[in-house]
Motif scaffolding. Structure first.
Motif, short mmCIF file in Angstrom:
data_model
loop_
_atom_site.label_atom_id
_atom_site.label_comp_id
_atom_site.label_asym_id
_atom_site.label_seq_id
_atom_site.Cartn_x
_atom_site.Cartn_y
_atom_site.Cartn_z
N ARG A 145 0.81 -1.23 0.00
CA ARG A 145 0.00 0.00 0.00
C ARG A 145 0.84 1.27 0.00
O ARG A 145 0.46 2.27 -0.60
CB ARG A 145 -0.95 0.02 1.19
N HIS A 146 1.97 1.26 0.69
CA HIS A 146 2.80 2.46 0.77
C HIS A 146 4.24 2.02 0.98
O HIS A 146 4.63 1.68 2.10
CB HIS A 146 2.30 3.36 1.89
N LEU A 147 5.01 2.04 -0.09
CA LEU A 147 6.39 1.55 -0.07
C LEU A 147 7.23 2.15 1.06
O LEU A 147 7.91 1.40 1.77
CB LEU A 147 7.03 1.78 -1.44
N PRO A 148 7.18 3.46 1.29
CA PRO A 148 8.01 4.02 2.38
C PRO A 148 7.62 3.51 3.77
O PRO A 148 8.42 3.61 4.70
CB PRO A 148 7.78 5.53 2.27
N ALA A 149 6.44 2.96 3.93
CA ALA A 149 6.01 2.48 5.24
C ALA A 149 6.60 1.12 5.60
O ALA A 149 6.50 0.70 6.75
CB ALA A 149 4.49 2.43 5.30
N LEU A 150 7.19 0.42 4.62
CA LEU A 150 7.81 -0.87 4.92
C LEU A 150 9.02 -0.68 5.83
O LEU A 150 9.69 0.36 5.79
CB LEU A 150 8.27 -1.56 3.63
N ASP A 151 9.33 -1.70 6.62
CA ASP A 151 10.50 -1.63 7.48
C ASP A 151 11.78 -1.62 6.62
O ASP A 151 11.76 -1.97 5.44
CB ASP A 151 10.50 -2.82 8.46
N ALA A 152 12.89 -1.22 7.22
CA ALA A 152 14.16 -1.05 6.49
C ALA A 152 14.63 -2.34 5.83
O ALA A 152 15.10 -2.33 4.68
CB ALA A 152 15.23 -0.50 7.43
#
Length: 162
Positions: A145-152
């Motif tokens: 849903r939101h790539l930047p929200a994934l963990d590192a």
């Protein structure tokens, strides 16, 4: 046994038979069996643009927004669409077997942990608003849903394929 649902704002009635098949009865009283319900925009606007299609694929009815339907019809439509639009949301990448494709991915989704094979980088599609769609070897599509929200760790693994 038949479940009868009437849509006051619509000029049709939907029913589901004991086998789970939908039928639409139009304003003229004509019954259409084995109808399909599809979303025009399943990701961007899942509650807008719902089409009811005949068994032959012809549009019988158009629903501009689900809130135009009564609660019972809305529930029937949502149940039908949920079964049709199986699209797990990818929450975390745990491991990738190889950075070359095909590769096996171990992931966590909103429906639990799973493993799938990615055939090639072309099976990863960028969508608006930093979303991604990943299709596995069986055609199941996983949504981020939101790539930047994934963990590192997940982003690091995914970056090798983007």
């Amino acid at each position: 046994m038949s479940t009868h649902m009437t849509t006051p704002a619509m000029d049709f009635t939907l029913t589901r038979d004991a086998f789970g098949h939908l039928s639409l009865t139009d304003a003229a009283g004509e019954r259409h069996d084995h109808v399909q319900v599809v979303r025009a925009f399943p990701i961007a606007a899942p509650d807008e643009g719902i089409s009811v299609l005949s068994a032959e694929g012809h549009e019988l009815a158009w629903i501009t927004h689900l809130n135009q339907t009564d609660p019972a019809t809305r529930q029937l439509l949502n149940e039908t669409l949920a079964a049709r639009d199986f699209m797990p949301v990818l929450k975390r990448l745990k491991a990738v077997s190889s950075f070359a494709t095909p590769s096996t991915w171990d992931v966590d989704t909103d429906r639990g942990p799973t493993r799938f094979v990615l055939r090639g980088e072309e099976n990863i599609r960028r969508l608006p608003d930093e979303m991604l769609m990943i299709a596995d070897e069986h055609g199941i599509q996983y949504l981020i849903r939101h790539l930047p929200a994934l963990d590192a760790h997940s982003r690091k693994l995914l970056d090798r394929f983007l």
